[in-house]
Design an enzyme around this catalytic site. Structure first.
Site, PDB file in Angstrom:
ATOM      1  N   GLY A  64      36.298  35.267  47.982  1.00 17.30           N
ATOM      2  CA  GLY A  64      37.323  34.863  48.827  1.00 17.30           C
ATOM      3  C   GLY A  64      36.817  33.894  49.886  1.00 17.30           C
ATOM      4  O   GLY A  64      35.706  34.010  50.264  1.00 17.30           O
ATOM      5  N   CYS A  91      30.698  38.496  45.405  1.00 16.83           N
ATOM      6  CA  CYS A  91      30.652  37.865  46.685  1.00 16.83           C
ATOM      7  C   CYS A  91      31.536  38.625  47.807  1.00 16.83           C
ATOM      8  O   CYS A  91      31.058  39.523  48.157  1.00 16.83           O
ATOM      9  CB  CYS A  91      31.087  36.332  46.421  1.00 16.83           C
ATOM     10  SG  CYS A  91      30.709  35.176  47.789  1.00 16.83           S
ATOM     11  N   TYR A  92      32.700  37.987  48.135  1.00 12.18           N
ATOM     12  CA  TYR A  92      33.573  38.682  49.189  1.00 12.18           C
ATOM     13  C   TYR A  92      33.808  40.094  48.666  1.00 12.18           C
ATOM     14  O   TYR A  92      33.833  41.109  49.351  1.00 12.18           O
ATOM     15  CB  TYR A  92      34.755  37.876  49.392  1.00 12.18           C
ATOM     16  CG  TYR A  92      35.619  38.656  50.463  1.00 12.18           C
ATOM     17  CD1 TYR A  92      35.657  38.446  51.828  1.00 12.18           C
ATOM     18  CD2 TYR A  92      36.777  39.443  49.964  1.00 12.18           C
ATOM     19  CE1 TYR A  92      36.267  38.912  52.735  1.00 12.18           C
ATOM     20  CE2 TYR A  92      37.353  40.197  51.076  1.00 12.18           C
ATOM     21  CZ  TYR A  92      37.232  40.015  52.358  1.00 12.18           C
ATOM     22  OH  TYR A  92      38.178  40.585  52.991  1.00 12.18           O
ATOM     23  N   HIS A 181      28.026  34.371  41.946  1.00 13.63           N
ATOM     24  CA  HIS A 181      29.269  34.173  41.060  1.00 13.63           C
ATOM     25  C   HIS A 181      28.801  34.096  39.701  1.00 13.63           C
ATOM     26  O   HIS A 181      28.398  33.058  39.327  1.00 13.63           O
ATOM     27  CB  HIS A 181      29.962  32.770  41.403  1.00 13.63           C
ATOM     28  CG  HIS A 181      30.768  33.039  42.909  1.00 13.63           C
ATOM     29  ND1 HIS A 181      32.112  33.391  42.867  1.00 13.63           N
ATOM     30  CD2 HIS A 181      30.360  32.747  44.190  1.00 13.63           C
ATOM     31  CE1 HIS A 181      32.244  33.309  44.240  1.00 13.63           C
ATOM     32  NE2 HIS A 181      31.346  32.958  44.915  1.00 13.63           N
ATOM     33  N   GLU A 183      30.789  34.054  37.370  1.00 12.38           N
ATOM     34  CA  GLU A 183      31.920  33.627  36.481  1.00 12.38           C
ATOM     35  C   GLU A 183      31.619  32.076  36.280  1.00 12.38           C
ATOM     36  O   GLU A 183      32.330  31.607  35.219  1.00 12.38           O
ATOM     37  CB  GLU A 183      33.283  33.758  36.995  1.00 12.38           C
ATOM     38  CG  GLU A 183      33.534  33.235  38.454  1.00 12.38           C
ATOM     39  CD  GLU A 183      33.147  33.969  39.540  1.00 12.38           C
ATOM     40  OE1 GLU A 183      33.771  33.858  40.804  1.00 12.38           O
ATOM     41  OE2 GLU A 183      32.226  34.892  39.444  1.00 12.38           O
ATOM     42  N   SER A 235      58.949  19.506  22.794  1.00 13.61           N
ATOM     43  CA  SER A 235      58.338  18.106  23.153  1.00 13.61           C
ATOM     44  C   SER A 235      57.346  17.593  22.160  1.00 13.61           C
ATOM     45  O   SER A 235      57.117  16.439  22.162  1.00 13.61           O
ATOM     46  CB  SER A 235      57.812  18.166  24.579  1.00 13.61           C
ATOM     47  OG  SER A 235      56.528  19.154  24.700  1.00 13.61           O
ATOM     48  N   GLY A 237      54.230  18.937  22.485  1.00 17.87           N
ATOM     49  CA  GLY A 237      53.071  19.160  23.139  1.00 17.87           C
ATOM     50  C   GLY A 237      52.593  20.812  22.971  1.00 17.87           C
ATOM     51  O   GLY A 237      53.245  21.467  22.007  1.00 17.87           O
ATOM     52  N   ASP A 239      52.090  23.608  24.190  1.00 21.61           N
ATOM     53  CA  ASP A 239      52.981  24.941  24.620  1.00 21.61           C
ATOM     54  C   ASP A 239      54.198  25.195  24.174  1.00 21.61           C
ATOM     55  O   ASP A 239      54.544  26.195  23.332  1.00 21.61           O
ATOM     56  CB  ASP A 239      53.026  24.703  26.208  1.00 21.61           C
ATOM     57  CG  ASP A 239      51.790  24.594  26.936  1.00 21.61           C
ATOM     58  OD1 ASP A 239      50.611  25.033  26.563  1.00 21.61           O
ATOM     59  OD2 ASP A 239      51.784  24.109  27.939  1.00 21.61           O
ATOM     60  N   SER A 241      55.186  23.673  21.360  1.00 20.42           N
ATOM     61  CA  SER A 241      55.077  23.795  19.665  1.00 20.42           C
ATOM     62  C   SER A 241      54.576  25.340  19.136  1.00 20.42           C
ATOM     63  O   SER A 241      55.087  25.959  18.403  1.00 20.42           O
ATOM     64  CB  SER A 241      53.946  22.880  19.342  1.00 20.42           C
ATOM     65  OG  SER A 241      54.288  21.524  19.692  1.00 20.42           O
ATOM     66  N   LYS A 381      45.472  28.051  28.816  1.00 21.23           N
ATOM     67  CA  LYS A 381      45.696  27.237  27.692  1.00 21.23           C
ATOM     68  C   LYS A 381      44.770  27.054  26.435  1.00 21.23           C
ATOM     69  O   LYS A 381      45.421  26.970  25.432  1.00 21.23           O
ATOM     70  CB  LYS A 381      45.413  25.641  28.420  1.00 21.23           C
ATOM     71  CG  LYS A 381      45.850  24.468  27.752  1.00 21.23           C
ATOM     72  CD  LYS A 381      47.379  24.246  27.975  1.00 21.23           C
ATOM     73  CE  LYS A 381      47.730  22.730  27.413  1.00 21.23           C
ATOM     74  NZ  LYS A 381      49.184  22.518  27.577  1.00 21.23           N
TER      75      LYS A 381
END
Length: 526
Positions: A64, A91-92, A181, A183, A235, A237, A239, A241, A381
């Protein structure tokens, strides 16, 4: 308080407490990639009651921007350290854990930002199968404060040049803190370290898959909808679909999809959507060609924000009209994703500058008095794409590049929209994407498209003077769309695309390539 709807159905889960790091979502992505379900909760939403209700197998405290030395430093509740479960502070997160458990944190004389090296000085369960004493490993640091004295029960297990307590551990209580970090991709062994924490220390099985999620989601949809009817704006797209295919698998003909064709889709896209969903999946699909209506309302408009608002309002009008024709519905299906959920409960709050209004259309649930069905609100996503594959959607659909709701309308900046300009751009865009696919680059690139510039340039074609449009090619690489770099095409590729566009698209005589990153630019031009 869980921000999702079904955490109680998953036994192995990790809670990520967010202290405002820009890369907290990457922690969740790494954990989920290893087959473990996790959620991100803002630190100020974490209470003793929510901890008990969520019942995590372990907790990760994120980094953070704050300083532990500040009087109002963000902090988790005491109950988090009293549950008898493993805790990893990043970290934080490491610093606040030390401060809360009896250590001290100070502002560092020398800060560390960027690549650094840690030297492993003692064994730890956190390093099991990854690092051993004596190893010197690259990591990514980003901190101004540092731990000065350890909390009782902790020992140093790795150091760096400017962080003598780079990794600390209390093996008895299974508490761990890392100043770097893990990640981010710049820490090469970071994903393995996180997996060691979730699997080895927390005992998670790694059995959370998209196939398991699909089965759970189908049961949740059936329980929520019952005998009600659902309508879904389709649409084409990724998501919408995936949402449509998932809901149809759950409730069959109780679902009706509505495809509103605003005339600004890519070449052949509408036909593909109709073919996949109506013919292949046998889903009830209403296809409304409303392109004349949209173009009439957009006539003469060049302002990008006004274009968006006109398209959004017209979409709602048409969608509502078609919904009434099919007899109304009790539920509206929506492709909300987990990043949207995280941002909606962000602890930071405050005012934000609007760069441009969101591409998606809002306002429908309230206006049409419908409840929402949001079956992928727990997914990122890439997970939605994986779910689409388990549902049997074609790769051309689940692997499709992001495409804005207003479509090609925002790729014709500075000039009124006409069918002629849209058709010109549609053809140019199809050629560009065809060449990208032929070069085997489509899946490497996050998003690629053509922009029709409000500029005409002089050229020479067939020994005659031409005065036609210039276009800009755009292609970026990204992991989440928040930041992006332009793709470094070979000059031979750009020359081939330019040659095809000028020769095959009547009205284009000049091609440029946009090499702006995000920031400072945005991915789309409008």
């Amino acid at each position: 308080m869980s921000v999702t709807q079904h955490a109680d159905t998953i036994r192995d889960r990790i809670l990520i407490v967010d202290f405002g790091s820009q890369v907290t979502q990457l922690i969740a992505r790494r954990v989920r990639e290893s087959g473990v379900y996790c959620e991100i909760h803002p630190f100020n939403k974490v209470t003793p009651e929510s901890l008990t209700a969520f019942a995590p197998a372990g907790v990760i405290l994120s980094g953070g921007p704050g300083s532990v030395t500040a009087t109002d430093a963000p902090s988790p509740p005491d109950a988090l350290f009293e549950m008898g479960i493993p805790v990893l502070g990043i970290c934080y997160g490491q610093q606040i854990m030390m401060a809360r458990l009896g250590g001290t944190v100070v502002s560092a004389d020398k800060r560390e930002f960027g690549r650094a090296f840690v030297t492993v000085t003692a064994p730890s369960d956190l390093f099991d199968g990854v690092w051993k004493p004596g190893d010197r490993e690259p990591v990514w640091m980003s901190h101004g404060d540092r731990v000065e004295t350890l909390a009782p029960g902790f020992q140093v297990v790795a150091t760096s040049e400017n962080a003598p307590f780079a990794v600390v551990s209390d093996e008895r209580r299974r508490f761990y803190g890392v100043q770097f970090h893990p990640e981010v991709v710049h820490t090469p062994d970071g994903a393995r370290l996180l997996r060691g924490f979730t699997h080895g220390i927390c005992g998670c099985s790694g059995s959370w898959t998209m196939a398991a999620f699909r089965d759970e989601a189908i049961e949740r949809i059936r329980a929520q909808v019952g005998k009600g009817r659902v309508i879904c704006g389709l649409s084409g797209g990724v998501d919408s679909s995936v949402v449509a295919a998932l809901i149809h698998e759950a409730i069959g003909d109780q679902l009706t999809c509505v495809l509103v064709d605003h005339g600004m889709m890519r070449l052949g896209e509408v036909d593909e959507v109709v073919s996949v969903f109506r013919d292949r999946f046998n889903i009830k699909l209403v296809h409304r060609d409303a392109s004349d209506l949209f173009l009439s309302r957009l006539e003469g408009e060049t302002d990008p924000e006004k274009k968006r608002k006109i398209i959004g309002a017209t979409f709602i009008d048409v969608f509502e009209e078609e919904a009434k024709k099919v007899g109304g519905a009790d539920f509206l299906a929506q492709g909300t994703l987990y990043p949207d959920v995280i941002e909606s409960v962000s602890f930071a709050g405050g005012n934000q500058v609007t760069i441009k209004s969101h591409h998606n259309v809002g306002g429908l649930p309230e206006r049409m008095n419908m409840a929402l069905v949001e079956p992928v609100r727990d997914l990122f996503k890439d997970e939605v794409r994986a779910l689409g594959r388990t549902l049997g959607l074609p790769e051309t659909m689940v692997g499709r590049h992001p495409f804005p709701g207003p479509g090609l309308a925002i790729r014709i900046p500075g000039q009124p929209l006409t069918r002629e300009l849209l058709d010109l751009l549609r053809k140019a865009d199809a050629i560009y994407l065809e060449e990208i696919r032929a070069a085997g680059l489509y899946d490497t690139i996050w998003q690629a498209f053509v922009v029709l510039l409000p500029v005409r340039t002089v050229g020479v074609m067939g020994d005659a003077r031409s005065y036609e449009y210039a276009v800009a090619l755009r292609a970026v690489t990204s992991t989440d769309g928040m930041t992006a770099d332009y793709y470094p095409f070979e000059h031979e590729f750009l020359a081939r695309v330019s040659n095809r566009l000028i020769n095959e698209v009547r009205g284009v005589n000049r091609v440029t390539y946009d090499i702006t990153s995000k920031p400072p630019g945005t991915i789309e031009w409008e």
